[in-house]
Design a protein around this motif. Structure first.
Motif, PDB file in Angstrom:
ATOM      1  N   VAL A 172      42.636  38.504  36.718  1.00  0.00           N
ATOM      2  CA  VAL A 172      43.765  37.593  36.539  1.00  0.00           C
ATOM      3  C   VAL A 172      44.979  38.940  36.153  1.00  0.00           C
ATOM      4  O   VAL A 172      44.565  39.834  35.267  1.00  0.00           O
ATOM      5  N   GLY A 173      45.931  39.083  36.524  1.00  0.00           N
ATOM      6  CA  GLY A 173      46.962  40.199  36.403  1.00  0.00           C
ATOM      7  C   GLY A 173      47.720  40.108  35.192  1.00  0.00           C
ATOM      8  O   GLY A 173      47.680  39.051  34.598  1.00  0.00           O
ATOM      9  N   PRO A 174      48.510  40.814  34.738  1.00  0.00           N
ATOM     10  CA  PRO A 174      49.408  40.863  33.407  1.00  0.00           C
ATOM     11  C   PRO A 174      50.248  39.626  33.378  1.00  0.00           C
ATOM     12  O   PRO A 174      50.533  39.250  32.067  1.00  0.00           O
ATOM     13  N   ASP A 175      50.819  39.249  34.242  1.00  0.00           N
ATOM     14  CA  ASP A 175      51.690  38.161  34.468  1.00  0.00           C
ATOM     15  C   ASP A 175      51.000  36.761  34.828  1.00  0.00           C
ATOM     16  O   ASP A 175      51.526  35.877  35.378  1.00  0.00           O
ATOM     17  N   SER A 176      49.563  36.815  34.522  1.00  0.00           N
ATOM     18  CA  SER A 176      48.753  35.577  35.112  1.00  0.00           C
ATOM     19  C   SER A 176      48.726  35.321  36.333  1.00  0.00           C
ATOM     20  O   SER A 176      48.184  34.336  36.857  1.00  0.00           O
ATOM     21  N   GLU A 177      48.943  36.313  37.201  1.00  0.00           N
ATOM     22  CA  GLU A 177      48.752  36.287  38.887  1.00  0.00           C
ATOM     23  C   GLU A 177      47.228  36.493  39.039  1.00  0.00           C
ATOM     24  O   GLU A 177      46.683  37.193  38.429  1.00  0.00           O
ATOM     25  N   GLN A 178      46.848  35.768  40.285  1.00  0.00           N
ATOM     26  CA  GLN A 178      45.576  35.758  40.429  1.00  0.00           C
ATOM     27  C   GLN A 178      45.343  37.037  41.348  1.00  0.00           C
ATOM     28  O   GLN A 178      46.237  36.944  42.573  1.00  0.00           O
ATOM     29  N   LEU A 179      44.542  38.062  41.034  1.00  0.00           N
ATOM     30  CA  LEU A 179      44.349  39.120  41.723  1.00  0.00           C
ATOM     31  C   LEU A 179      42.928  39.062  42.822  1.00  0.00           C
ATOM     32  O   LEU A 179      42.766  39.756  43.575  1.00  0.00           O
ATOM     33  N   GLY A 180      42.399  37.862  42.519  1.00  0.00           N
ATOM     34  CA  GLY A 180      41.243  37.692  43.332  1.00  0.00           C
ATOM     35  C   GLY A 180      39.963  38.433  42.891  1.00  0.00           C
ATOM     36  O   GLY A 180      39.998  38.674  41.650  1.00  0.00           O
ATOM     37  N   LEU A 181      38.924  38.585  43.774  1.00  0.00           N
ATOM     38  CA  LEU A 181      37.547  38.906  43.475  1.00  0.00           C
ATOM     39  C   LEU A 181      37.707  40.656  43.455  1.00  0.00           C
ATOM     40  O   LEU A 181      38.141  41.071  44.674  1.00  0.00           O
ATOM     41  N   MET A 182      37.065  41.481  42.650  1.00  0.00           N
ATOM     42  CA  MET A 182      37.036  42.926  42.997  1.00  0.00           C
ATOM     43  C   MET A 182      35.966  43.269  41.940  1.00  0.00           C
ATOM     44  O   MET A 182      35.363  42.546  41.143  1.00  0.00           O
ATOM     45  N   GLN A 183      35.417  44.376  42.325  1.00  0.00           N
ATOM     46  CA  GLN A 183      34.310  45.202  41.432  1.00  0.00           C
ATOM     47  C   GLN A 183      34.828  45.367  40.187  1.00  0.00           C
ATOM     48  O   GLN A 183      35.929  45.739  40.052  1.00  0.00           O
ATOM     49  N   TYR A 184      33.796  45.497  39.079  1.00  0.00           N
ATOM     50  CA  TYR A 184      34.325  45.437  37.949  1.00  0.00           C
ATOM     51  C   TYR A 184      34.819  47.016  37.740  1.00  0.00           C
ATOM     52  O   TYR A 184      35.977  47.112  36.928  1.00  0.00           O
ATOM     53  N   SER A 185      34.473  48.101  38.369  1.00  0.00           N
ATOM     54  CA  SER A 185      34.766  49.384  38.117  1.00  0.00           C
ATOM     55  C   SER A 185      36.265  49.469  38.773  1.00  0.00           C
ATOM     56  O   SER A 185      37.041  50.310  38.285  1.00  0.00           O
ATOM     57  N   ASN A 186      36.653  48.851  39.925  1.00  0.00           N
ATOM     58  CA  ASN A 186      37.873  48.860  40.340  1.00  0.00           C
ATOM     59  C   ASN A 186      39.013  47.996  39.543  1.00  0.00           C
ATOM     60  O   ASN A 186      40.236  48.624  39.264  1.00  0.00           O
ATOM     61  N   ALA A 187      38.359  47.089  38.931  1.00  0.00           N
ATOM     62  CA  ALA A 187      39.427  46.257  37.813  1.00  0.00           C
ATOM     63  C   ALA A 187      39.605  47.061  36.763  1.00  0.00           C
ATOM     64  O   ALA A 187      40.744  47.136  36.185  1.00  0.00           O
ATOM     65  N   ARG A 188      38.590  47.941  36.133  1.00  0.00           N
ATOM     66  CA  ARG A 188      38.946  49.007  34.759  1.00  0.00           C
ATOM     67  C   ARG A 188      39.939  49.951  35.396  1.00  0.00           C
ATOM     68  O   ARG A 188      40.815  50.326  34.559  1.00  0.00           O
TER      69      ARG A 188
END
Length: 207
Positions: free
Chosen positions: A26-42
């Motif tokens: 979930v993004g900073p403005d509560s937007e849904q960013l979908g599924l991604m790998q943990y490393s990419n999210a970090r």
């Protein structure tokens, strides 16, 4: 971006996922960013100067949010403090009287009750009878009536006094003080009623 978090939700490196672990973001403005790998999210959180916070570890897949966690905790703690201030805890205070109480002691007890009531507490006022005094409970009722009248600006009895054994008691609860408001209203009304005194006629005016 915060490197660690001593308490609260796991953030950044405190999240013990494998780099390839799939998470929902979930993004900073509560937007849904979908599924991604943990490393990419970090990496995404780091590039934006934010933290990655694990907000739903039991979900499948787990849910993380990109946010400024320091600001989030500050605002959350502020809301909790304000909520605690609004939660007024009422206590039941007790004041004991005797039929032979003198004027000074009576006034002291009244002042104590007024202080308790102004703090939002209830006051249980008890008249303790000694010996054969209990056969004249009307004296205790008159004393409680005087006491209730003395604190009537801030409190009112929940019900009539009750006699239990040798104790006659009444519970007084706080009430909103409307006396000052009434005084202001009365003063305003008095001002509004003031009219200019009638002017005496001058005999010359009648000619």
């Amino acid at each position: 971006m915060r490197k660690s978090n001593s308490k609260g939700l796991p953030i950044n490196e405190e999240i013990k996922f494998a780099p390839t672990k799939i998470i929902r973001v979930v993004g900073p403005d509560s937007e849904q960013l979908g599924l991604m790998q943990y490393s990419n999210a970090r990496k995404s959180a780091f590039d934006q100067g934010y933290d990655l916070v694990l907000i739903a570890p039991q979900a499948d897949p787990p849910v993380c949010r990109i946010m400024d966690y320091g600001k989030f905790r500050f605002e959350r703690d502020k809301r909790e403090k304000e909520a605690k201030k609004k939660q007024q805890v009422s206590e039941l205070k007790e004041i004991q009287l005797t039929c032979q109480i003198d004027t000074n002691d009576f006034n002291t007890k009244v002042n104590h009750a007024l202080r308790f009531l102004s703090d939002g507490n209830k006051v249980r006022t008890v008249v303790k009878f000694r010996g054969r005094q209990v056969t004249h409970d009307n004296l205790g009722r008159e004393l409680l009536d005087r006491f209730c009248e003395a604190v009537s600006e801030l409190g009112a009895p929940d019900k009539k006094p009750t006699l239990e054994g040798r104790n006659l008691s009444v519970t007084i609860s706080p009430v909103k003080n409307t006396a000052k408001k009434s005084d202001k209203t009365d003063k305003s009304a008095d001002k509004g009623d003031k009219s200019e005194p009638a002017r005496e006629k001058n005999p010359a005016d009648a000619e």
